[in-house]
Design a protein around this motif. Structure first.
Motif, mmCIF file in Angstrom:
data_model
loop_
_atom_site.group_PDB
_atom_site.id
_atom_site.type_symbol
_atom_site.label_atom_id
_atom_site.label_comp_id
_atom_site.label_asym_id
_atom_site.label_seq_id
_atom_site.Cartn_x
_atom_site.Cartn_y
_atom_site.Cartn_z
ATOM 1 N N SER A 69 34.098 42.672 48.406
ATOM 2 C CA SER A 69 33.839 41.761 47.290
ATOM 3 C C SER A 69 34.338 42.406 46.008
ATOM 4 O O SER A 69 34.637 43.600 45.966
ATOM 5 C CB SER A 69 32.354 41.410 47.200
ATOM 6 N N ARG A 70 34.381 41.580 44.971
ATOM 7 C CA ARG A 70 35.025 42.036 43.739
ATOM 8 C C ARG A 70 34.331 41.426 42.540
ATOM 9 O O ARG A 70 33.972 40.246 42.558
ATOM 10 C CB ARG A 70 36.496 41.626 43.810
ATOM 11 N N ASP A 71 34.148 42.230 41.509
ATOM 12 C CA ASP A 71 33.638 41.755 40.223
ATOM 13 C C ASP A 71 34.782 41.875 39.240
ATOM 14 O O ASP A 71 35.090 42.970 38.767
ATOM 15 C CB ASP A 71 32.441 42.610 39.796
ATOM 16 N N ASN A 72 35.423 40.757 38.953
ATOM 17 C CA ASN A 72 36.603 40.797 38.090
ATOM 18 C C ASN A 72 36.274 41.251 36.678
ATOM 19 O O ASN A 72 37.044 41.998 36.060
ATOM 20 C CB ASN A 72 37.277 39.428 38.050
ATOM 21 N N ALA A 73 35.141 40.802 36.172
ATOM 22 C CA ALA A 73 34.776 41.159 34.802
ATOM 23 C C ALA A 73 34.594 42.673 34.655
ATOM 24 O O ALA A 73 34.960 43.257 33.632
ATOM 25 C CB ALA A 73 33.509 40.428 34.393
ATOM 26 N N GLU A 74 34.032 43.299 35.685
ATOM 27 C CA GLU A 74 33.777 44.731 35.644
ATOM 28 C C GLU A 74 34.897 45.542 36.289
ATOM 29 O O GLU A 74 34.827 46.771 36.330
ATOM 30 C CB GLU A 74 32.455 45.047 36.343
#
Length: 114
Positions: A69-74
């Motif tokens: 999974s990925r947190d684009n903002a972070e």
């Protein structure tokens, strides 16, 4: 200065779980791909899983057990590893592909005991 900071590796018994994290900083260009590779001594680095605008890919050996999974903002990518097997033992490397270049983390050791 580009930095990829990995965390979450360690020693776990077979059947256990670990969660890897990789936080990217200092990358000026837009990131299109984030993922994880792994490598054992004497073998080539192999893809574990990656996530991009085109979707998510996993190695056949981890399908159904690992989730990326990925947190684009972070600018952070995660790898949730479950039902771990001794053959998952390796150094895991974070990978970031940006339009201006690609980058690797320093690697984190995952050891699964039988």
């Amino acid at each position: 200065q580009v930095q990829l900071v990995e965390s979450g590796g360690g020693l776990v018994q077979a059947g256990g779980s670990l969660r890897l994290s990789c936080a990217a900083s200092g990358i000026r260009f837009s990131i299109h791909t984030m993922g994880w590779y792994r490598q054992t001594p004497g073998k080539q680095r192999e893809l574990v899983g990656q996530i991009s605008s085109g979707g998510i890919n996993y190695a056949d050996s981890v399908k159904g057990r690992f989730t990326i999974s990925r947190d684009n903002a972070e600018k952070t990518v995660f790898l949730q590893m479950s039902s771990l097997k001794p053959e998952d033992t390796a150094v895991y490397y974070c990978y970031v592909g940006a339009w201006g270049g690609s980058y690797w983390g320093q690697g984190t050791q995952v050891t699964v005991s039988s």
